[in-house]
Write a protein that holds these residues in place. Structure first.
Motif, short mmCIF file in Angstrom:
data_model
loop_
_atom_site.label_atom_id
_atom_site.label_comp_id
_atom_site.label_asym_id
_atom_site.label_seq_id
_atom_site.Cartn_x
_atom_site.Cartn_y
_atom_site.Cartn_z
N ARG A 1 0.83 -1.20 0.00
CA ARG A 1 0.00 0.00 0.00
C ARG A 1 0.86 1.26 0.00
NH1 ARG A 1 -1.74 2.94 4.18
NH2 ARG A 1 -1.18 1.34 5.70
N LEU A 2 2.05 1.16 0.58
CA LEU A 2 2.97 2.30 0.64
C LEU A 2 3.82 2.43 -0.62
CD1 LEU A 2 4.12 1.81 4.34
CD2 LEU A 2 2.73 3.71 3.47
N GLY A 3 3.67 1.50 -1.56
CA GLY A 3 4.44 1.57 -2.78
C GLY A 3 5.78 0.86 -2.73
N VAL A 4 6.01 0.06 -1.70
CA VAL A 4 7.22 -0.76 -1.63
C VAL A 4 7.07 -1.89 -2.65
CG1 VAL A 4 8.66 -2.23 -0.18
CG2 VAL A 4 7.57 -0.19 0.80
N THR A 5 8.08 -2.09 -3.48
CA THR A 5 7.95 -2.99 -4.62
C THR A 5 8.37 -4.42 -4.32
OG1 THR A 5 8.52 -1.08 -5.99
CG2 THR A 5 8.46 -3.21 -7.08
N TYR A 6 9.36 -4.59 -3.42
CA TYR A 6 9.96 -5.91 -3.19
C TYR A 6 10.07 -6.21 -1.70
CZ TYR A 6 11.71 -4.82 -7.90
OH TYR A 6 11.82 -4.45 -9.22
N ASP B 1 1.79 -16.91 -3.53
CA ASP B 1 0.37 -16.58 -3.69
C ASP B 1 0.02 -15.35 -2.87
OD1 ASP B 1 -0.01 -18.73 -5.38
OD2 ASP B 1 -0.74 -20.06 -3.79
N LEU B 2 0.57 -15.26 -1.66
CA LEU B 2 0.32 -14.09 -0.81
C LEU B 2 0.94 -12.84 -1.41
CD1 LEU B 2 -0.98 -13.33 1.93
CD2 LEU B 2 1.27 -13.65 2.98
N ALA B 3 2.14 -12.98 -1.97
CA ALA B 3 2.79 -11.85 -2.63
C ALA B 3 1.96 -11.36 -3.81
CB ALA B 3 4.19 -12.25 -3.08
N ALA B 4 1.47 -12.30 -4.61
CA ALA B 4 0.64 -11.93 -5.76
C ALA B 4 -0.64 -11.25 -5.32
CB ALA B 4 0.32 -13.17 -6.59
N GLU B 5 -1.23 -11.73 -4.24
CA GLU B 5 -2.47 -11.14 -3.72
C GLU B 5 -2.26 -9.67 -3.37
OE1 GLU B 5 -5.27 -11.45 0.28
OE2 GLU B 5 -4.01 -13.17 -0.30
N HIS B 6 -1.10 -9.36 -2.79
CA HIS B 6 -0.83 -7.99 -2.36
C HIS B 6 -0.01 -7.19 -3.37
CE1 HIS B 6 -2.72 -8.61 1.48
NE2 HIS B 6 -1.99 -9.69 1.70
N ARG B 7 0.36 -7.83 -4.49
CA ARG B 7 1.07 -7.14 -5.58
C ARG B 7 2.42 -6.61 -5.12
NH1 ARG B 7 -1.91 -9.09 -9.58
NH2 ARG B 7 -1.34 -7.38 -11.01
N ILE B 8 3.21 -7.46 -4.48
CA ILE B 8 4.56 -7.12 -4.05
C ILE B 8 5.45 -8.32 -4.35
CG2 ILE B 8 4.06 -7.82 -1.66
CD1 ILE B 8 6.12 -5.69 -0.76
N ALA B 9 6.60 -8.11 -4.99
CA ALA B 9 7.45 -9.20 -5.46
C ALA B 9 8.38 -9.71 -4.36
CB ALA B 9 8.28 -8.75 -6.66
N MET B 10 8.57 -11.02 -4.34
CA MET B 10 9.43 -11.68 -3.36
C MET B 10 10.77 -12.03 -4.01
SD MET B 10 8.69 -15.18 -1.15
CE MET B 10 8.02 -16.05 -2.58
N GLY B 11 11.87 -11.65 -3.34
CA GLY B 11 13.20 -12.02 -3.78
C GLY B 11 13.86 -12.93 -2.77
N ARG C 1 6.55 -12.52 -12.09
CA ARG C 1 6.26 -11.15 -11.64
C ARG C 1 6.37 -11.03 -10.14
NH1 ARG C 1 0.40 -9.96 -13.81
NH2 ARG C 1 0.19 -12.14 -13.09
N TRP C 2 6.09 -12.11 -9.42
CA TRP C 2 5.99 -12.02 -7.97
C TRP C 2 7.02 -12.85 -7.22
CZ3 TRP C 2 3.45 -7.95 -8.06
CH2 TRP C 2 2.40 -7.76 -8.94
N THR C 3 7.80 -13.65 -7.91
CA THR C 3 8.79 -14.50 -7.23
C THR C 3 10.07 -14.57 -8.05
OG1 THR C 3 6.99 -15.87 -6.37
CG2 THR C 3 9.21 -16.71 -6.12
N GLY C 4 11.20 -14.27 -7.41
CA GLY C 4 12.48 -14.33 -8.09
C GLY C 4 13.62 -14.37 -7.09
N PHE C 5 14.78 -13.88 -7.53
CA PHE C 5 16.00 -13.98 -6.75
C PHE C 5 16.41 -12.64 -6.14
CE2 PHE C 5 16.27 -17.49 -9.75
CZ PHE C 5 16.74 -18.52 -8.97
#
Length: 251
Positions: free
Chosen positions: A75-80, A109-119, A145-149
């Motif tokens: 919600r604050l615009g944090v991307t990762y 799935d939780l990351a995708a729900e909230h639209r924030i990518a996991m590294g 889009r939501w899961t990477g390194f």
């Protein structure tokens, strides 16, 4: 430091932003994320700083604080965000990768729900993901889009030796979200050779090849500088490592 002191200091040092820790004893306590993370981000932005990522200890989507952390950050615009670590233990390696992979899928799935990518960070020391290939096996079928390194050349060099770090970076690049920087050298004690963290450019990491690979890939994500060695003047050490990094990596 409080958030205002943090903002003033980081800005004076010459950084573009802050990788906020949202974990016990971090910048923000997980239990107070809804109240304190907005205050931290707002204060840092007033100093002209970005907050592109947060570092957490989340290892399960069922963690009662996980949803609140990701929801508030997004919600604050944090991307990762960076999750925590899973240990291999002494059991079957393949079985453990499958077990952790199931948990990572739920986090994805939780990351995708909230639209924030996991590294996912490659941290040495019997952590699942330290070799990169194990993370790849767990995330290869997940939405990139939501899961990477969250790639760490220092830890990769510790685990990868002469050529393994190069292979691991090539494997990570197509799904690279963030980069963590630190350097090390090897020291032998009475029982074994062990990695010791040191100032950037003074250790064993092949920064030339790392910089070349990141540049060729056009990487534009957050680069988080980690100072994990003792220093008499910590601010001077940070200034040195930031200046060296900018010169070596062109960032």
């Amino acid at each position: 430091m409080n958030y205002d002191e943090l903002g003033k200091t980081v800005k004076d040092l010459g950084f573009a932003g802050v990788d906020l820790t949202v974990r016990p004893k971090g910048h923000v306590s997980p239990e107070r994320v809804a109240e304190d993370l907005p205050r931290a981000v707002e204060t840092l932005r007033k100093h002209g700083l970005d907050v592109p990522m947060i570092t957490t200890e989340i290892t399960s989507a069922s963690d009662p604080t996980a949803g609140a952390i990701l929801r508030t950050a997004a919600r604050l615009g944090v991307t990762y965000f960076k999750p925590g670590y899973w240990k291999y233990g002494s059991g079957d390696v393949v079985a453990r990768v499958k077990e952790v992979g199931a948990e990572i899928r739920r986090l994805a799935d939780l990351a995708a729900e909230h639209r924030i990518a996991m590294g996912l960070h490659n941290h040495n020391g019997l952590n699942v993901g330290e070799a990169i290939w194990d993370t790849w096996e767990m995330i290869r079928d997940l939405d990139p889009r939501w899961t990477g390194f969250y790639y760490d050349p220092g830890h990769a060099a510790i685990e990868g030796g002469v050529g393994g770090h190069d292979v691991s970076l090539r494997l990570a690049l197509p799904r690279l979200k963030m980069v963590a920087l630190k350097d090390f050298f090897w020291r032998r004690d009475q029982t074994a050779w062990k990695p010791v963290w040191c100032p950037m450019g003074e250790g064993a990491v092949d920064w030339k090849s790392t910089a070349g690979a990141l540049t060729q890939a056009g990487f534009k994500g957050p680069i988080s500088l980690h100072i994990e060695y003792p220093a008499k003047d910590m601010l001077a050490a940070i200034r040195h490592d930031l200046a060296w990094t900018r010169g070596a990596l062109g960032v």
